[in-house]
Design a protein around this motif. Sequence first.
Motif, PDB file in Angstrom:
ATOM      1  N   VAL A   1      26.434  12.740  75.145  1.00 40.92           N
ATOM      2  CA  VAL A   1      26.539  11.400  74.121  1.00 40.92           C
ATOM      3  C   VAL A   1      28.121  10.687  74.481  1.00 40.92           C
ATOM      4  O   VAL A   1      28.570  11.711  73.825  1.00 40.92           O
ATOM      5  CB  VAL A   1      25.718  11.667  73.007  1.00 40.92           C
ATOM      6  N   ASP A   2      28.481   9.139  74.440  1.00 38.68           N
ATOM      7  CA  ASP A   2      29.265   8.675  74.754  1.00 38.68           C
ATOM      8  C   ASP A   2      29.430   7.526  74.716  1.00 38.68           C
ATOM      9  O   ASP A   2      29.206   7.049  76.178  1.00 38.68           O
ATOM     10  CB  ASP A   2      30.562   9.573  75.846  1.00 38.68           C
ATOM     11  N   PRO A   3      30.175   6.801  74.399  1.00 40.55           N
ATOM     12  CA  PRO A   3      29.858   4.966  73.981  1.00 40.55           C
ATOM     13  C   PRO A   3      31.372   4.433  75.148  1.00 40.55           C
ATOM     14  O   PRO A   3      30.706   3.634  76.100  1.00 40.55           O
ATOM     15  CB  PRO A   3      30.705   4.331  73.157  1.00 40.55           C
ATOM     16  N   HIS A   4      31.527   5.546  76.166  1.00 37.88           N
ATOM     17  CA  HIS A   4      32.221   5.588  77.279  1.00 37.88           C
ATOM     18  C   HIS A   4      31.604   6.250  78.975  1.00 37.88           C
ATOM     19  O   HIS A   4      31.112   7.039  78.493  1.00 37.88           O
ATOM     20  CB  HIS A   4      34.023   5.884  77.658  1.00 37.88           C
ATOM     21  N   PRO A   5      32.354   5.698  79.711  1.00 35.62           N
ATOM     22  CA  PRO A   5      31.480   6.708  81.392  1.00 35.62           C
ATOM     23  C   PRO A   5      31.967   7.663  81.159  1.00 35.62           C
ATOM     24  O   PRO A   5      33.102   8.218  80.211  1.00 35.62           O
ATOM     25  CB  PRO A   5      32.341   5.644  82.210  1.00 35.62           C
TER      26      PRO A   5
ATOM     27  N   GLY B   1      30.301  13.757  73.790  1.00 33.52           N
ATOM     28  CA  GLY B   1      31.632  14.006  74.608  1.00 33.52           C
ATOM     29  C   GLY B   1      31.285  13.832  76.047  1.00 33.52           C
ATOM     30  O   GLY B   1      31.014  15.401  76.254  1.00 33.52           O
ATOM     31  N   ALA B   2      31.398  12.905  76.746  1.00 33.80           N
ATOM     32  CA  ALA B   2      31.508  12.921  78.119  1.00 33.80           C
ATOM     33  C   ALA B   2      32.817  12.552  78.946  1.00 33.80           C
ATOM     34  O   ALA B   2      32.910  12.747  80.221  1.00 33.80           O
ATOM     35  CB  ALA B   2      30.428  12.147  78.667  1.00 33.80           C
ATOM     36  N   GLY B   3      33.783  12.623  78.245  1.00 32.00           N
ATOM     37  CA  GLY B   3      35.054  13.141  78.940  1.00 32.00           C
ATOM     38  C   GLY B   3      35.568  13.809  79.555  1.00 32.00           C
ATOM     39  O   GLY B   3      34.211  14.673  79.994  1.00 32.00           O
TER      40      GLY B   3
END
Length: 586
Positions: A39-43, A9-11
Amino acid sequence: MRQQLVIVGAGPRGTGILERLAANAPELYAGPGLDIHLVDPHPPGGGRIWRQEQSPLLWMNSQAEDVTMFTDDTVTMAAPVREGPTLHEWAGLDGRTFPDRQLQGRYLRWVYDRARADLPPNVTVHHHPHRALRVDGPREGRQRVWLEDRPHPLPADLVILAVGHQDAELDPEQTALSAYAREHGLVHLPPDFTADSDLSALEPGAPVVVRGFGLAFVDLMVLVTEGRGGRYEGDTYVPSGREPVLYVGSRRGVPYHSKIGYDWTGDRPPLPRFFGPAEVADLLARPGGFDFRRDVWPLVEKELGFAHYHRLFTAHPGRTAIAWTDFEEKYAAAGDPAETRALVAAAVPDPADRLDLGALDRPLEGVRYASHDDFQDGLRAYVEADLARRHDPAHSADLAVFLGLLSVYGQLVRLGDIGSWWHGFFSYLASGPPGPRLRQMLALSRAGLLRFVGAGMAVTAEDGVFRATSPTVPGFSVEARALVEARLPEPTLGRARDSLLRELHADGAAETPEGLLRVDPGDGRILDRAGRPHPRRFALGPYTDARAPGAFTRPRTGGPAFRQNDATARAVLALLSGSLEKELAR
């Protein structure tokens, strides 16, 4: 050998943890070198919810001056404070602006880049744009984090889960409604993050039943009106002709209260007063545990009342009948709610100046309207009155209650899972939409594109349609071929669509009666069903029983999310450096 830390989680939460790792590493990290794998599919920075690639029509629900990703000296933590700009300082905005989410995504990316740059030279960050599928490995040994579309796992000395809001499998009611929709060619949009929902199936001019009157509804309202080419000219909405007609209801039947539109002046109420660390410690020490309604709520109610009346008596003394010192002494001594009500009735002449949390929570309780059109007029008047009050400093006791709610939430997170009611009540009272959004609701209502159904709205699927009714308007019903559940999925382990959380649950992680992941309140380590903290796995966020209020922290409010991030970062660095016992003893 370099050590490996995986953060899933990179939010905002993952970014906040990274910032705290950077702040603590010079003091605590003595290892040979550290690789941090995000690890995160989003930026990184914005993650899924705050990604920059979403409609510019969608706003934040906070003013720019009320959003910060940086600690200050009001945060109770062991680490050094590293101050940084609020959103409005960073962006050069008027602090009272409600920014769009794209701008917030850029701010979060900047915070991420700064945190990464602040790490020591022997610490490197790697972003993996993949979805984490599961975590496995022995309790006392290295963990493995398996990623989608990757044949080999990431090895991890420690793992932190900061995955934020998650999708969920449908509950039995939602499953039945979706099956009915498929069978009869209807549209059913279950709980979801509205910006990710496919709204194209909502046809122009067609009635749509919407269940939920909170922030997810506001996003829906914006996307199917302005998002389809409509525009506002002053207090009038000019339609494009592509809008559906939204019939909205909920348990309360009213929108969340408007954001308060004035600044605080004068002394703040001295909080906590009746619900602080000592009361929390007493609740946690009870051998038989505690019940929220019986044991916790009376303390919360007393605390919020104290905040309210402190402000009323000190800032608006002409509306009170006795001196504050006399009232405070009697208020503190009052032993039950009846005694408190009698004191307030004698000391505060105008009922509009008295705090009635029950009436606030259920404003349509027992209210009936003769017709649907009468209710439209009535609810518009309710919203107009709310807007007027929330923008009038003569009612600044409301802002004091808001400060009380923040103080209370900071204590409640220490108690673990207290059930879902409190979080909904807090959001309804303290985290409602900006005033301009409510004015847009009024304009859409006058244009006939937004219709209010009422409180206790019931939805049935019968006769090939969805039908909505409410006791607020006896005898009225609306039929529609589309139903939208305007709310986020419930954050539970058992129904998480994400395989990472499901596998965690299957592997023995403990959950609360509400279905939240149980974590050690001290440092966020995941607990097993015997209550043992996992030595190598941590979790923070809304799917845990240590969830914090709101997505972001207001400056100088001692944000519990900052405290949690710091405690986890320190525990992680101490474990990696082999000095956890010393850190836990601090």
